[in-house]
Scaffold this motif. Structure first.
Motif, short mmCIF file in Angstrom:
data_model
loop_
_atom_site.label_atom_id
_atom_site.label_comp_id
_atom_site.label_asym_id
_atom_site.label_seq_id
_atom_site.Cartn_x
_atom_site.Cartn_y
_atom_site.Cartn_z
N UNK A 49 9.65 -65.88 34.89
CA UNK A 49 8.91 -64.72 34.39
C UNK A 49 8.21 -63.99 35.55
N UNK A 50 8.14 -62.67 35.50
CA UNK A 50 7.34 -61.94 36.49
C UNK A 50 5.88 -62.39 36.41
N UNK A 51 5.24 -62.52 37.55
CA UNK A 51 3.88 -63.04 37.60
C UNK A 51 2.89 -62.28 36.71
N UNK A 52 2.86 -60.94 36.74
CA UNK A 52 1.88 -60.23 35.88
C UNK A 52 2.10 -60.52 34.39
N UNK B 90 -0.96 -62.09 32.41
CA UNK B 90 -1.70 -61.08 31.65
C UNK B 90 -0.99 -60.61 30.39
N UNK B 91 0.23 -61.08 30.14
CA UNK B 91 0.96 -60.60 28.98
C UNK B 91 1.57 -59.23 29.23
N UNK B 92 2.18 -58.67 28.19
CA UNK B 92 2.85 -57.38 28.30
C UNK B 92 2.13 -56.33 27.47
N UNK B 93 2.32 -55.07 27.83
CA UNK B 93 1.78 -53.96 27.05
C UNK B 93 2.89 -53.38 26.18
N UNK B 94 2.50 -52.66 25.12
CA UNK B 94 3.50 -52.07 24.23
C UNK B 94 4.45 -51.15 24.99
#
Length: 201
Positions: free
Chosen positions: A56-59, A63-67
């Protein structure tokens, strides 16, 4: 940390390490465990539940994903999946959120436990069915009235509390003469079947 470690028998201790964890654990895993046992144990437990998160990409991991955000996840040589977050619903009464996302253009939904959610469901003490002094709710509903009071003298048939369910009211009465030892719930409380309401002696 090495300055504070006892001497290590690599051959024997690696065998014990693999017996405790998995046979496919590497020398790097073993060294990590010897240097930071608690950190490694947490890492191992996380890996067992969620699998290998290193792709998975670190961010996104931290921090999870945005819509509407898309990420690329490489799961193997020449194998890349595209994940796009569409929507995260409010938690249900058990604290699970429905997460809607696209996986390579196809819409998927999963339920995810929100560990920060505080359930509004109150769990009450259940009656001991072997104890005739404990009087509980015979059905699920709302306590519309609680007439019993602590230290009150009651006779057989004295009304103790009323349960409202499906717009019908059921009055629960004392099964025998006695004294109210304790009233556990109050009017307005929601109850499940066999929740303890009143105790007599």
């Amino acid at each position: 940390p090495n300055a504070h470690l006892e001497p290590v028998d690599f051959e024997e201790e690696q065998k014990e390490f693999k017996n405790r964890f998995d046979e496919d654990r590497t020398l790097l895993d073993f060294l990590s465990y010897k240097l930071y046992p608690k950190v490694y144990q947490d890492f191992y437990n996380h890996q067992k539940v969620y699998g290998d998160m290193t792709q998975l990409p670190t961010p996104a991991f931290f921090y999870g994903m945005t819509y509407g955000e898309e990420i690329l996840v490489k799961i193997g040589e020449g194998k890349v999946i595209i994940i796009k977050l569409l929507f995260v619903a409010e938690p249900d009464e058990n604290g699970f959120r429905q997460v809607t996302f696209e996986l390579n253009g196809q819409t998927r939904r999963v339920k995810v436990k929100d560990n920060n959610y505080q359930s509004k469901i109150v769990t009450h003490q259940k009656i001991d069915k072997q104890n005739d002094n404990e009087i509980g709710a015979p059905l699920q509903g709302r306590l519309s009235n609680v007439m019993a009071e602590t230290d009150q003298e009651v006779t057989e048939g004295t009304p103790l509390f009323v349960i409202e369910a499906m717009k019908m009211e059921t009055t629960i009465s004392a099964p025998r003469p006695g004294t109210i030892k304790k009233v556990y719930l109050k009017a307005g409380d929601m109850v499940e079947q066999d929740d303890l309401v009143v105790e007599i002696e």
